[in-house]
Write an enzyme that holds these catalytic residues in place. Structure first.
Site, short mmCIF file in Angstrom:
data_model
loop_
_atom_site.label_atom_id
_atom_site.label_comp_id
_atom_site.label_asym_id
_atom_site.label_seq_id
_atom_site.Cartn_x
_atom_site.Cartn_y
_atom_site.Cartn_z
N ARG A 51 45.01 28.82 29.90
CA ARG A 51 44.43 29.28 31.03
C ARG A 51 43.13 28.73 31.36
O ARG A 51 42.68 28.41 32.48
CB ARG A 51 44.79 30.57 31.61
CG ARG A 51 46.15 31.11 31.78
CD ARG A 51 46.54 32.64 31.14
NE ARG A 51 45.59 33.48 32.15
CZ ARG A 51 45.41 34.82 31.44
NH1 ARG A 51 45.56 35.16 30.21
NH2 ARG A 51 44.71 35.74 32.18
N LYS B 269 36.33 38.73 38.57
CA LYS B 269 36.65 38.36 40.05
C LYS B 269 37.45 39.74 40.60
O LYS B 269 37.07 40.16 41.83
CB LYS B 269 37.60 37.26 40.08
CG LYS B 269 37.03 35.87 39.69
CD LYS B 269 38.04 34.90 39.97
CE LYS B 269 39.42 34.83 39.36
NZ LYS B 269 39.20 34.53 38.15
N ARG C 155 40.62 43.54 28.19
CA ARG C 155 40.86 44.02 29.58
C ARG C 155 42.21 44.97 29.68
O ARG C 155 42.91 44.68 29.04
CB ARG C 155 41.02 42.84 30.55
CG ARG C 155 41.88 42.82 31.92
CD ARG C 155 41.66 41.91 32.73
NE ARG C 155 42.31 40.79 32.37
CZ ARG C 155 42.34 39.57 33.19
NH1 ARG C 155 41.30 39.26 34.17
NH2 ARG C 155 42.80 38.47 32.74
N ARG D 141 48.02 43.20 30.33
CA ARG D 141 48.82 42.02 31.02
C ARG D 141 49.35 41.19 29.76
O ARG D 141 48.88 40.87 28.78
CB ARG D 141 47.74 41.01 31.67
CG ARG D 141 47.56 41.62 33.09
CD ARG D 141 46.50 40.88 33.87
NE ARG D 141 46.80 39.28 33.81
CZ ARG D 141 45.94 38.36 34.42
NH1 ARG D 141 45.18 39.09 35.36
NH2 ARG D 141 46.34 37.37 34.27
N ARG E 171 43.36 27.45 43.73
CA ARG E 171 42.90 27.14 42.05
C ARG E 171 42.82 25.63 41.95
O ARG E 171 42.67 25.28 40.78
CB ARG E 171 44.18 27.92 41.27
CG ARG E 171 43.85 28.98 40.38
CD ARG E 171 44.75 29.53 40.00
NE ARG E 171 44.64 30.22 38.67
CZ ARG E 171 44.82 31.65 38.89
NH1 ARG E 171 44.93 32.38 40.02
NH2 ARG E 171 44.27 32.35 37.60
P1 AMP Z 1 45.66 35.89 37.67
O1 AMP Z 1 45.97 37.18 37.64
O2 AMP Z 1 44.76 35.44 38.72
O3 AMP Z 1 44.82 35.37 36.34
O4 AMP Z 1 46.84 34.94 37.54
C1 AMP Z 1 47.93 34.96 36.64
C2 AMP Z 1 48.77 33.98 36.60
O5 AMP Z 1 49.25 33.56 37.88
C3 AMP Z 1 48.04 32.51 36.30
O6 AMP Z 1 47.87 32.16 35.05
C4 AMP Z 1 48.87 31.36 36.96
O7 AMP Z 1 50.16 31.27 36.08
C5 AMP Z 1 49.36 32.26 38.11
N1 AMP Z 1 48.85 31.96 39.46
C6 AMP Z 1 48.01 32.75 40.14
N2 AMP Z 1 47.35 32.27 41.04
C7 AMP Z 1 47.79 31.05 41.34
C8 AMP Z 1 47.44 29.80 42.11
N3 AMP Z 1 46.79 30.08 43.07
N4 AMP Z 1 48.26 28.69 41.89
C9 AMP Z 1 49.26 28.74 40.94
N5 AMP Z 1 49.32 29.84 39.78
C10 AMP Z 1 48.77 30.79 40.26
#
Ligand code: AMP
Length: 219
Positions: free
Chosen positions: A172, A13, A127, A160, A88
């Protein structure tokens, strides 16, 4: 134009969004990046969000939704934005609809990336991200020109925290299946869904998909 990036973690993404940002000149809003910046700066929001993120859980809507609404209200979003990591859940998609409706806007395109599960886990483990410009690399599929260094700004790449912990990765992916994947149907019903299979098995990676999408958007 409001574009949403949909797809499990590790499908590409961020890579697709990065390409579209350059081609369409609208900003990418990554909720994960905003949270990580807040965690690094030890803000109140960051300290609260980290309690959930470190376990691979979703940050509550009471924190996430106003954060996105405020970001969309900023000047650079007046011509649109690419949302990466939001919505999400169905509840977040409903909230987004309301936020956009106030500005007479709507979701124009939802790009749904799908990748076989075993490839996803491998990609999350391999990653590497740039903590400065947020570019994403991969030690196998998308290597930087110099090992461990960002091609774009020269910063040392990092892994990360939530990609280091197999339990958080599993959590996740489980949350994605339960809470986020119903959005595919939601946006299909709205007539704005475009699905792209991203897989080494068909030699179709995020970079190629991004170029195809951009070419179609510019037609
Ligand atoms: P990402 O970088 O998109 O994988 O996001 C990392 C973490 O941030 C996720 O595993 C969630 O814990 C939190 N997070 C990101 N976007 C959201 C969202 N829209 N709603 C809730 N938690 C989020």
């Amino acid at each position: 134009m409001i574009i949403i990036m949909l797809g499990a973690q590790g499908t590409g993404k961020g890579t697709v969004a990065g390409h579209l940002v350059k081609g369409l000149e609208i900003p990418q809003i990554s909720t994960g990046d905003i949270f990580r910046a807040n965690i690094k700066n030890k803000t109140e929001l960051g300290i609260e969000a980290d309690k959930y993120i470190s376990k691979g859980e979703l940050v509550p809507d009471s924190i996430t939704v106003p954060m996105v609404a405020n970001r969309l209200d900023e000047d650079d979003c007046k011509n649109g934005a690419i949302l990466d990591g939001f919505p999400r859940t169905i509840e977040q998609a409903d909230s987004l609809k309301e936020i956009l409706a106030k500005e007479n806007k709507k979701v124009d395109l939802v790009i749904n990336l799908t990748t076989p599960r075993e490839e996803i886990i491998d990609r999350m483990i391999t990653r590497r991200v740039c903590p400065n410009c947020k570019a994403t690399f991969n030690t196998k599929l998308n290597k930087p020109k110099v090992e461990g260094v960002c091609d774009f700004c020269g910063t040392n790449l990092v892994q990360r925290e939530d990609d280091k912990d197999p339990k958080a990765i599993e959590k996740r992916l489980q949350i994605y299946e339960e809470k986020t994947s119903p959005l595919v149907e939601y946006y299909k019903n709205e007539g704005v869904l475009r699905t792209e299979v991203i897989s080494t098995s068909i030699n179709h990676l995020a970079k190629e998909a991004a170029e195809e999408i951009l070419a179609d958007l510019k037609k």
